[in-house]
Design a protein around this motif. Structure first.
Motif, PDB file in Angstrom:
ATOM      1  N   THR A  96      36.575 -77.056 -28.303  1.00 49.89           N
ATOM      2  CA  THR A  96      35.972 -75.841 -29.087  1.00 49.89           C
ATOM      3  C   THR A  96      37.019 -75.290 -30.278  1.00 49.89           C
ATOM      4  N   THR A 102      37.815 -71.560 -32.813  1.00 55.42           N
ATOM      5  CA  THR A 102      37.626 -70.454 -33.087  1.00 55.42           C
ATOM      6  C   THR A 102      37.707 -70.105 -34.516  1.00 55.42           C
ATOM      7  N   LEU A 113      33.248 -66.908 -34.541  1.00 54.32           N
ATOM      8  CA  LEU A 113      32.396 -68.075 -34.041  1.00 54.32           C
ATOM      9  C   LEU A 113      33.202 -68.713 -33.219  1.00 54.32           C
ATOM     10  N   THR A 114      32.709 -69.357 -32.116  1.00 53.74           N
ATOM     11  CA  THR A 114      33.332 -70.496 -31.382  1.00 53.74           C
ATOM     12  C   THR A 114      32.161 -71.659 -31.556  1.00 53.74           C
ATOM     13  N   ILE A 115      32.856 -72.854 -32.220  1.00 57.94           N
ATOM     14  CA  ILE A 115      32.275 -73.870 -32.618  1.00 57.94           C
ATOM     15  C   ILE A 115      32.895 -75.158 -31.674  1.00 57.94           C
ATOM     16  N   ASP A 142      28.086 -77.476 -33.171  1.00 60.71           N
ATOM     17  CA  ASP A 142      27.626 -76.496 -32.962  1.00 60.71           C
ATOM     18  C   ASP A 142      28.379 -74.978 -32.657  1.00 60.71           C
ATOM     19  N   ILE A 143      27.368 -73.853 -33.107  1.00 61.22           N
ATOM     20  CA  ILE A 143      27.940 -72.460 -32.778  1.00 61.22           C
ATOM     21  C   ILE A 143      27.575 -72.224 -31.405  1.00 61.22           C
ATOM     22  N   ALA A 196      29.063 -66.045 -30.679  1.00 59.68           N
ATOM     23  CA  ALA A 196      29.337 -65.502 -31.733  1.00 59.68           C
ATOM     24  C   ALA A 196      29.532 -64.038 -31.080  1.00 59.68           C
ATOM     25  N   VAL A 250      22.541 -70.670 -28.324  1.00 58.81           N
ATOM     26  CA  VAL A 250      23.364 -71.208 -29.430  1.00 58.81           C
ATOM     27  C   VAL A 250      22.498 -71.772 -30.554  1.00 58.81           C
ATOM     28  N   PHE A 310      32.013 -75.061 -42.780  1.00 51.28           N
ATOM     29  CA  PHE A 310      31.666 -73.500 -42.434  1.00 51.28           C
ATOM     30  C   PHE A 310      32.182 -72.736 -43.615  1.00 51.28           C
ATOM     31  N   SER A 325      19.537 -63.464 -35.192  1.00 53.11           N
ATOM     32  CA  SER A 325      20.156 -64.769 -35.558  1.00 53.11           C
ATOM     33  C   SER A 325      19.022 -65.687 -36.430  1.00 53.11           C
TER      34      SER A 325
END
Length: 548
Positions: free
Chosen positions: A70, A72, A80-82, A88-89, A92, A118, A169, A260
């Motif tokens: 992951t 940040t 956001l943590t991806i 994928d996110i 958030a 998610v 992103f 969202s």
């Protein structure tokens, strides 16, 4: 008249009880999704993760499975943590909103810690990065990114034979919408085919205790060219899958104050779909854009917008048509929306939201003054003919038919409208309900302070001072009004009405109680003015001409 007043009283109680039920639901303790999201690596869903089927070509069979890590990514308003597996996110947080006032903890929306909620996206098709063998594992230069200028651009890269993928992103300072782009460079000797999809996935085991009359809503929603806003509850997704084509459109998931949403290219015809993962108890809603062919040696960019943040009507309206309708005012939206617009304008001048509520109350009561005057003028006329009505009751006794005919003749002779005292108040009730939804749905009022001990107009008065003052004002109004009820039971009901209302309002948002209290005070002043003018008119009419 007695029956109308009784019905009016019952209607007011029913409305108050329903609002009380709704307020309890809206302010019930939040479920795990509302707790702070963990910063650890999310739980992997494995190769059985749902991927939509490509529209024109079946997925290839290359093995892209694997576990990622992951990263940040943070702006001034979003964190956001991806997951590098699929990009994928998986978490958030809204940095400008607290879970509870004064907690200092950023409000989590997306999470993959215990509760799954998610935002996923990828490329499907023959050369897609999402295949029937798994998700692509992207590579990032760093594990943490922080905005320093107006924008933050984060690139994730992945290579598959002669095709290179960049998942980009872009976060903008002060904004909750994230631009998500796929830049595909085809270095092979054959044409490539890809199709962009984006979807939201959420667990559906939320313990929602909405009332049967005015339930809260947490679930999916979407928009098409035929319908700007459609709710799609999780139960409906479980029963049947959505599968529709539309120009533009969007898909989203709603909760109290926040939303969202995926917004695909608004210039293409997109597929909107849902799926229910029964084994996991998860609902999925997503979109697929048209398939794009990439010539040998060519490069194509596919893009969509992802929004995660507050239900800010102005911001949402700029992102996509109908996205602002996620601020759902219900059937009274045509009243709520102008009231909200007026409230925003007033707040811009007075700054304090409590003062804005007081000002809008004054505006509403001023506009409604003609109806208020009609109401209390009618009450005064009814009080004047009360002795004659009593005489008719004594004369006709239990003969309801003759009594009704005699009453109608009396009303006609005295030019009195028996409904004149009730109908104006009933007309005002929709405004009260519309304001209720404005206070409940408008994130601008969340944690908004007023003065003294009222530091959150969206929550109840912690010391119950305003509800008690509101009850006292209702009691004073009742004393000033002529009591037209002759039935002892009705008289007792009317006497207890301030007590009932006070009880219900104890748990109402303090902003709504403030509105009702100020409205009562203004009404008392208007009543005194109206009754005094009627008395002066009667004195003038009864005055004998002076002798010469």
């Amino acid at each position: 008249m007695e029956s109308q007043r009784g019905l009016l009283f019952i209607a007011l109680l029913v409305v108050s009880f329903l609002l009380f039920q709704q307020w309890q639901v809206d302010n019930a303790p939040q479920q795990p999704v509302e707790t702070e999201a963990a910063t650890s690596s999310p739980t992997q869903s494995g190769d059985d993760d749902f991927i939509p089927q490509a529209s024109e070509q079946a997925p290839a069979t290359q093995d892209t499975s694997g576990k990622g890590g992951t990263i940040t990514v943070a702006s001034d308003v979003l964190e956001l943590t991806i997951d590098t597996r699929g990009g994928d996110i998986v978490a958030a947080k809204l940095l400008q909103f607290e879970t509870e006032q004064g907690s200092g903890q950023a409000m989590p929306i997306l999470t993959s810690d215990g509760f799954i909620y998610v935002a996923q996206s990828g490329l499907i098709g023959a050369q897609g990065d999402a295949t029937n063998k798994g998700r692509a594992v992207y590579v990032a230069d760093k594990t943490e990114y922080q905005i320093s200028g107006d924008q933050l651009v984060v690139d994730l890269t992945y290579a598959n034979n002669d095709i290179n993928y960049i998942k980009r992103f872009t976060l903008t300072r002060g904004k909750y919408d994230v631009a998500v782009e796929y830049i595909v460079n085809n270095n092979s000797a054959a044409a490539a085919s890809v199709q962009l999809y984006g979807q939201l996935k959420q667990d559906t085991y939320i313990d929602d205790e909405g009332s049967m009359f005015m339930p809260t809503y947490r679930g999916a929603a979407y928009s098409t060219s035929d319908s700007r806003y459609e709710k799609l509850p999780f139960d409906d997704i479980e029963d049947a899958n959505l599968n529709t084509k539309t120009k533009a459109g969007w898909v989203g998931m709603l909760q109290h104050y926040f939303v969202s949403a995926w917004v695909p290219n608004q210039n293409t015809t997109n597929d909107l779909y849902t799926n229910y993962l029964g084994a996991k108890g998860q609902a999925v809603i997503g979109f697929k854009q048209p398939t794009v062919a990439i010539a040998p040696g060519g490069t194509e960019t596919l893009s969509a917008t992802f929004y995660v943040g507050p239900k800010d009507q102005d911001s949402l309206a700029k992102i996509a048509n109908g996205l602002d309708l996620t601020v759902d005012y219900g059937i009274l939206f045509f009243i709520s929306q102008p009231l909200f617009w007026l409230l925003i304008k007033i707040q811009g001048l007075v700054v304090n939201w409590g003062l804005a509520i007081i000002c809008i109350t004054i505006v509403v009561k001023t506009i409604m003054y003609p109806l208020t005057k009609t109401q209390y003028t009618s009450m005064a006329k009814m009080r004047k003919i009360q002795p004659k009505m009593t005489a008719l009751k004594e004369r006709y006794g239990d003969d309801r038919q003759k009594m009704s005919q005699a009453m109608m003749e009396l009303y006609k002779k005295e030019k009195v409208n028996p409904a004149g005292g009730c109908l104006p108040l009933l007309v005002q009730m929709p405004i009260f309900l519309a304001l209720y939804w404005v206070f409940i749905e408008s994130v601008e009022l969340r944690h908004a302070p007023f003065a003294l001990w009222i530091n959150d107009l969206s929550s109840m008065d912690p010391y119950f001072v305003m509800p008690l003052l509101m009850g006292a004002s209702m009691f004073l109004m009742q004393k000033l009004q002529p009591n037209m009820a002759t039935d002892p039971m009705q008289q007792k009901m009317m006497q207890w009405m301030p007590v009932f209302f006070t009880f219900f309002f104890l748990w109402f948002p303090s902003g709504l109680v403030l509105y009702w209290l100020v409205s009562n005070v203004i009404t008392i002043i208007q009543m005194l003015i109206i009754f005094r003018s009627i008395e002066k008119a009667e004195e003038k009419a009864n005055a004998k001409p002076a002798k010469k």
